[in-house]
Scaffold this active site. Structure first.
Site, short mmCIF file in Angstrom:
data_model
loop_
_atom_site.label_atom_id
_atom_site.label_comp_id
_atom_site.label_asym_id
_atom_site.label_seq_id
_atom_site.Cartn_x
_atom_site.Cartn_y
_atom_site.Cartn_z
CD GLU A 173 32.17 -21.82 56.59
OE1 GLU A 173 32.44 -22.66 57.45
OE2 GLU A 173 31.24 -21.00 56.72
CG HIS B 295 31.13 -10.21 59.97
ND1 HIS B 295 31.33 -10.52 61.28
CD2 HIS B 295 30.23 -11.12 59.51
CE1 HIS B 295 30.57 -11.55 61.62
NE2 HIS B 295 29.90 -11.94 60.56
#
Ligand SMILES: Cc1ncc(C[n+]2csc(CCOP(=O)(O)OP(=O)(O)O)c2C)c(N)n1
Ligand SMILES: Cc1ncc(C[n+]2csc(CCOP(=O)(O)OP(=O)(O)O)c2C)c(N)n1
Ligand SMILES: [Mg+2]
Ligand SMILES: [Mg+2]
Lengths: 388, 358, 358, 388
Positions: C97, C164
């Site tokens: 990322e 999540h």
């Protein structure tokens, strides 16, 4: 700052005698070795060589003045210098063409800004916290770059700008441009995760990026023995790219390997990691007396000073070294005077320019003083003012 | 500013929440110093003292970070510890904040009590994931405790520029499972750090760099821990100024410009847990509140305090809930610009004056 | 919930700020669709459509992220783009990322307009440093624009568990230099994403995963951009509910339980810039406010809105500034636990009822 | 779950014929090669081998049931399996002693939990979101670990738990304990920066950590060719540690290299990176039909199924394979039944236990079923309940 050198036949191929006796051990302690001189060395005219010297002297002289201004309390915050490492930023940046970018010169890389032609007065204004076009006083010390010269300034977080450089290189590759991005960082900056991610992206996608790692044996107080198990150049293979060790105190050697790395990148063969071995001769910053460094080690390296050595060589080749020093000093005095006469930035503007509101302006072209480049084509559009 | 430090120390007045204050451990301590003995220390010395005392007391405590070993750390907070405790317990690390934090989580899970240092609080962003996702969520998810402290030299005021001046505490406050402390005085720096080391949870410890050498005060010798509650530093009836860290000193300075007894100053000291009772008790009594943040305004700690007050003390409010904070820009380098951005005692006093006149 | 989506679409009523709404570009668009034409799309389809339209319109736009290429992304938001635009403009990346964000910054500096995807918004913590320190601070520091968009599939409600389900927008709001958008409807998802791509600044684009396939609506075909302002979705005089993203739908559902005209619902749509005027105008008129966050309560976006209102609309308030948010724990996996933690229409209605009775 | 095997003389040294024909290319496509069988292979009794089979069958059977429960809508969220990779978690965890820790089993590593003896009913309760001691319903799918068994559960962010494992190993080293930390991750998880930082810390400080990288050719839809330029095992050298490639479909080979890596770590020689080559046979999760995978490739790998192969071998050695399967199924049926009868967690407790208030309890000891370990000493203190 440095005039475009005249093309004179003076090939000056790198000779083994300029590569010091090698020891494969890692600094501090070990004298570095240049193990990968490119076979087809680029030509350096005498004017080129004089320019290299002038740039290194320019960096040294500027930084000595900077230390003085800092100690006089005229420079807010902190001051960092690259005393003894001048050959690396100067030699590496000298190999760049005008369209190449540097992202970013780091803490020891003042010379790279000088090669690109960034205005010295602006740099000093920046350091002093005066109003200036580079940072408008919002940034200080080594945090600057001149986008008009194809240079993006650093952030502190190491080595974030390497990641950014890979992204710039990607843009060049996608647009099929003949340009590279060059990035600098110290050996300590190879430990953060960002380094790995950047190396992986660069190696995997063969981005046209030239990676200059300045291994000066120390990261603040931390020696390389507490930083990593394997020196940076040897780790390049893990990313599918060549790693090259070069004597970081030999400006022409640094120039040559950078030139070769640039050629490789332009050919589409991807990045090269150049590990330039040198020694940090001063403290981490001007606030640091570096008591933790073995004086004997410093003494040994002092004998290998990149400027003194090169000066001796060039004096032998007929360069008027004193004239070089005089020119540098004159420019510096003028710049310091102008900078000191510059007001502080207007506090009323402290918060403006958070948002970019206009269509972004492309980076400008940097000076490319090496004679090997063809006469420069006309300038493209100008880069934006800082914060405006 | 050291004068302000003295002022703060001198001005501690019993107020709401005061009953819960003070030294919890008063007995003779590990290093043999008599109970009740104090010494004048800087904020920085108090931090070193806390580390030393806790490391002597509990051999599970270890220190790690960049240059914290023989060098003693970028700010010298760990000076002398390497000599006393050796390389195993005072570890220099590579430049790798995620690994510093992540290996600390591992060491904590394995029964140690790591105190890790991020060289400047600004760099915490590079280890943020380990902090918020691994350390912060661990106990709630798995029942496993992560007793560790993350020391974060934070704050501006000395031309540190955009990457050496940040106050990142609100990021941690918005990440469940992290305690967040921000002392303003030497005694609190020691007592809260020691308490953080003894706590069984990950604690972000915000040490304000600008206070390191500029604030001095009497600090209890030997063992000294402080509870994670707010403290009334100046008592007053008409306006509550809520502050912490470096801002506390400016708030006290500003309060001193009004007649005694008008302006109350509350030092939060702990942001998570937030001493809601102390905040509400004070505001309900004074009816007016000014909340000062050195951090960027939006979603700062002060926003949470304001939201709390606007909900739960609403009916007692005699005026708007005011905030003073850094505007939403990075902290500039050039001193004039920096001063334009950070709250000052003048601006605090001005806002207080406006509120008192509301 | 798609019923709620329909309700929202049906309920758009002119209110404060409405004049500033709507499609800015109404002319026939790049793909030749007639001006004013619409099609029913899911929120997810609207996002894909925005990407496609903007990529056709501007060859500088490229998409990168994990599995966004031939696979079309974990949520299929980039489906079909690889086939149309090829591997250079729709790039699969390694799992990294920081590099995804950091190389996007570089590409943006070099003149491209990257739209990068973090597979789940929760993972942004691993690239946080590049986002806040490099992208966010760049323009203010150097004058260099960083036109890039970070797409962040966010939010809970489907047993995603602690890693999540996050709503990390407050972290970005507390990092100067980042714009932050959070659409609630398909038309806004398209219009705000397109506008984000055209913006010259780094934009965090929070796409709510739970809305992806559950909310449908009419979406303008071709070019469609929305301004970064709030929108009054339901008009009312007695109470303002401020919400955004998935919470907007619950707020509308809750508002529908009261007599028409009592409860106003304001969809923030943009968190940075925050449409302070719209918020203040509504609250000044209704005198009561309830702010709903799906994110963890402390220092959330809602705290900032509450602080704003408590300061600048204080004299118009007829009751406390109320908030409803997730408590400060990670989002649990087991559906019953998750429902206990996330705001529901019931709880919103209950809080609204209490406030109306204040 | 698996009884402690009786010590029978059945050395079963790994034979070359179990190492499939090698191709040095990287999967998918290439058949992996075991290039570093330890010369002094640990002994496996027939009972050990039967235990290995039973554990692999246990993982496979559990996961097949898990897929079914997921497709029936009984499992909230998502479901992931390691079909075809059973040899890796089982073989690796089988080499661990009771005091060693696993931090953490990852997405394909159900077998490791079984080796450590984690209660199957609890695992199923966890998956179903029922009340359970592992996660109290706060976590689902692969996010669990039993601290009572020396297992720390994973977080999603890859490969964060590797960093944590290095920290645990550091604690073991500092306390001079004879224990290792074992960590698992996929080849895709070598790209994030955290991997590099963990590798560097581990290699530099010679932490007693055993690193198992499961290279199954894919990270979600991304093949290794888009993930890195150099396979993980080759990159280990960049961190001063050995990298070992092993056939990830050969449970005894995985056991042997893990055993050797553990011995090395216990000797103080530091970490080993084991790259176990295998193939992901199912989608990334049960929601993914993996259309992007070449069917021919899957077909080729199907012939190398670790369980079928091993079953054939053990049948030949006289093991009653059908009895193994029957035992596994019986246990599973009972566990599923018990789990389905378990209530959901009480929503009233959703927010409790954010803070640890009591003195932390050390991790417990895991089962260590390999006969090579001496009879287990008595249990130490128990580990804490999740979230309490
Ligand atoms: C991510 C990060 N962590 C910590 C620091 C603090 N820091 C600034 S310079 C430095 C040492 C850098 O060493 P090296 O990369 O070798 O460069 P050198 O100073 O030797 O030129 C450190 C630790 C930083 N800048 N970035
Ligand atoms: C930091 C981070 N980014 C993204 C993800 C989303 N993600 C989950 S699993 C996965 C693929 C992992 O591939 P690999 O490591 O090879 O393991 P495998 O699934 O093949 O076992 C991705 C990208 C993640 N978990 N962590
Ligand atoms: Mg260095
Ligand atoms: Mg994989």
């Amino acid at each position: 700052m440095i005039g475009r050198a005249v093309l004179v036949e003076d090939p000056h191929p790198p000779t083994p005698d300029r590569a010091p006796d090698a020891a494969s051990e890692h600094p501090p302690g070990a004298v570095p070795r240049t193990d990968d001189r490119p076979s087809t060395a680029p030509r350096l005219t005498l004017a080129d060589r004089e320019a290299l010297l002038e740039l290194m002297v320019g960096m040294r002289t500027f930084e000595e003045r900077g230390v003085a201004l800092y100690k006089q309390g005229r420079t807010p915050g902190s001051f960092y210098d690259g005393h003894g490492q001048e050959a690396i930023p100067v030699g590496a940046a000298f190999a760049l063409g005008p369209d190449d970018v540097i992202c970013s010169p780091l803490i020891r890389d003042m010379g790279a800004h000088l090669v690109r032609g960034t205005d010295l007065t602006e740099i000093i204004r920046h350091h002093l916290g005066r109003d200036n076009r580079l940072s408008r006083g919002r940034e200080g010390n080594v945090h600057f770059g001149d986008p008009r010269k194809g240079v993006v300034g650093m952030v502190s977080m190491l080595p974030d700008m390497f990641v950014v450089a890979v992204g710039m290189a990607m843009a060049f590759r996608l647009r099929r441009e003949r340009r590279v991005a060059l990035t600098f960082f110290g050996e300590g900056a190879t430990s953060p995760g960002a380094w790995h991610e950047a190396m992986n992206f660069a190696g995997l996608r063969k981005e046209p990026v030239v990676i200059v790692c300045e291994n000066n044996g120390l990261a603040y107080s931390t020696p390389t023995s507490a930083q990593f198990a394997v020196p940076p150049a040897e780790r390049a293979a893990a990313y599918g790219m060549p790693g090259v060790v070069v004597d970081g105190n030999d400006v022409e050697a640094v120039f040559a390997v950078t030139h070769a790395a640039r050629e490789r990148a332009l050919r589409g063969d991807g990045p090269t990691l150049i590990e330039a071995r040198t020694m940090r001769m001063h403290g981490h910053g001007s606030h640091d007396d570096a008591r933790y460094v073995d004086p004997a080690l410093l003494e040994a390296w002092r004998g290998r000073d990149p400027i003194a050595t090169y000066e001796a060589t060039l004096r032998g080749a007929g360069v008027d070294v004193d004239a070089v020093r005089a020119r540098v000093l004159e420019r510096l005095d003028a710049a310091v005077e102008a900078a000191l006469a510059t007001p502080l930035p207007d506090p009323a503007g402290a918060t403006d320019g958070l948002w970019a509101t206009d269509e972004p302006v492309p980076l400008g072209r940097g000076d490319a003083p090496w004679s090997g480049f063809a006469p420069a084509p006309p300038e493209p559009a100008a880069a934006p003012e800082a914060g405006r | 500013m050291s004068a302000q430090g003295a002022e703060v120390r001198g001005a501690v007045v019993p107020g709401a929440g005061a009953a819960r204050q003070g030294t919890l451990v008063g007995a003779a301590s590990a290093d043999g110093s008599p109970a009740g003995a104090t010494r004048t220390m800087t904020y920085l010395q108090a931090i070193t003292d806390a580390l030393r005392v806790e490391m002597r007391r509990d051999e599970r405590v270890l220190v790690l970070g960049e240059d914290v070993g023989a060098f003693g750390g970028a700010f010298k907070a760990t000076e002398g510890l390497f000599d006393e405790f050796g390389a195993d317990r005072v570890q220099d690390t590579p430049i790798a904040e995620a690994a510093i934090i992540g290996t600390s989580v591992g060491a904590a899970l394995a029964g140690l009590r790591p105190v890790c240092e991020v060289q400047f609080a600004d760099f915490v962003a590079t280890g943020f994931d380990q902090l918020v996702n691994v350390a912060g969520k661990m106990h709630w998810r798995t029942g496993l405790a992560v007793p560790m402290v993350l020391r974060l030299p934070s704050g501006g005021g000395f031309a540190g520029g955009p990457f050496h001046s940040q106050n990142p505490e609100a990021w941690f406050m918005h990440a469940p499972g992290l305690k967040v402390l921000a002392p303003s005085t030497p005694a609190d720096a020691k007592g809260l750090l020691a308490a953080a080391i003894r706590d069984h949870n990950p604690v972000c410890f915000l040490e304000h760099k600008h206070l390191y050498r500029r604030v001095k005060g009497e600090v209890p010798l030997g063992e000294h821990v402080e509870p994670f509650v707010a403290r009334t530093v100046v008592a007053g009836d008409e306006l509550t100024i809520v502050a912490y860290g470096a801002m506390l000193h400016l708030a006290v300075e500003a309060a001193a410009r009004f007649e005694p007894g008008r302006v109350e100053v509350l030092d939060l000291r702990s942001l998570v847990p937030l001493d809601e009772d102390a905040i509400l008790a004070s505001v309900r009594r004074t009816g007016r509140v000014l909340i000062v943040d050195e951090a960027n305004e939006t979603c700062a700690a002060g926003a949470q305090v304001a939201a709390l007050v606007a909900d739960r003390a609403f009916s007692d409010l005699d005026g708007p809930v005011r905030r003073l904070a850094a505007p939403d820009v990075p902290i500039p380098f050039s001193p004039g610009l920096e001063e334009a951005v950070l709250p000052t005692a003048d601006r605090i006093a001005e806002a207080a004056r406006e509120l008192l006149a509301y």
